[in-house]
Write an enzyme that holds these catalytic residues in place. Sequence first.
Site, short mmCIF file in Angstrom:
data_model
loop_
_atom_site.label_atom_id
_atom_site.label_comp_id
_atom_site.label_asym_id
_atom_site.label_seq_id
_atom_site.Cartn_x
_atom_site.Cartn_y
_atom_site.Cartn_z
N LYS A 54 78.32 9.62 53.70
CA LYS A 54 79.53 9.38 54.51
C LYS A 54 79.20 8.46 55.69
CE LYS A 54 81.71 13.64 53.03
NZ LYS A 54 81.90 15.09 53.25
N GLN A 98 81.07 19.34 57.93
CA GLN A 98 80.67 19.49 56.53
C GLN A 98 80.64 20.97 56.13
OE1 GLN A 98 80.02 16.84 54.33
NE2 GLN A 98 79.98 18.49 52.82
N ASP A 121 89.73 15.02 57.24
CA ASP A 121 89.53 15.77 55.99
C ASP A 121 90.84 16.42 55.54
OD1 ASP A 121 87.25 15.78 54.52
OD2 ASP A 121 86.27 17.41 55.61
#
Length: 295
Positions: A54, A98, A121
């Site tokens: 990422k 994460q 997200d």
Amino acid sequence: MTASTIDGKAAALALREQVRDEVLRFRDTTGRAPGLAVVLVGEDPASAIYVRSKGKATREAGMESFEHKLPADAAEDELLALVDRLSADPTVDGILVQLPLPPQIDASKVITRIDPDKDVDGFNPVNAGRVAIGLPGFVPCTPLGCLKLLKAERGRLTGLDAVIIGRSNIVGKPIALLLLGESATVTVAHSRTRDLPEVVRRADIVIAAVGRPEMVKGDWLKPGATVIDVGINRIDVGEGTPRLVGDVDFASASEIAGAITPVPGGVGPMTIACLIRNTLVSAARREGFELETSL
Ligand code: NDP
């Protein structure tokens, strides 16, 4: 019939290039780069790989990548304080924590704490609600990637029968809402669904998000169906390195389907491309910057 393979890698590359062009314009206009903060707690090797890729994709798009690492035994309060700092930091446009998080940390508390306008997200309940009622917000990256691949393949989805296998909050449910928003007729199947093969056989579009290697077989499919395989399963083939397979049995499915995503090289690359897309969209909204492409 042999299905065509939907090239997620190429689609992701094209999206990343579009984002990079827009980022150049954004930087020229605003004098700063969009910024994505990624937080990793602990040493989970798979998570560390995701975080690294990422960060790389973010930098390649001309954006700023802020990486924060906390030890596996970090307290929940420590992570919440970091999320608060990032939420208040004007150079940060997107925040991603994460998952999974270690057991002493309540993931839903952390996700709820992220500023919804930086929640690239799309896991914050505010964004889940926005997606549910069709308001602009952040759509989770994997579902958004699936929708983009589907629209590129099928064009308008109006009236098509879509069967989604899986009802998780991060994949199955948001995909169902997005397809409903496109006026598809949506069925969501799960572990309690009766006669799953028969349900799947009705579908023009099949989305498999289960986590069971090669579960969906070719003879479950309607001829010509478009199949999006979200599953990422590592199976041991006894040669040291595990093989990556999806939730769909690619060999038999490609005999019947019209088009199908491979694993790897299908949905996976689109997920990261959509993350940097969401980060740019966030930066543009926060600066009042108008994007030239619809992305
Ligand atoms: P979850 O485990 O959260 O959800 C799995 C879903 O599948 C559940 O709704 C479950 O039903 C359903 N299910 C389980 N067994 C069956 C069965 N035998 N028949 C029908 N339905 C069943 O998984 P996720 O949604 O998080 O992920 C799904 C897959 O997608 C995984 O392989 C994951 O690795 C992959 N993934 C890939 C991403 C990418 O970037 N390509 C990103 C995220 C996930 P029930 O609710 O009844 O238990």
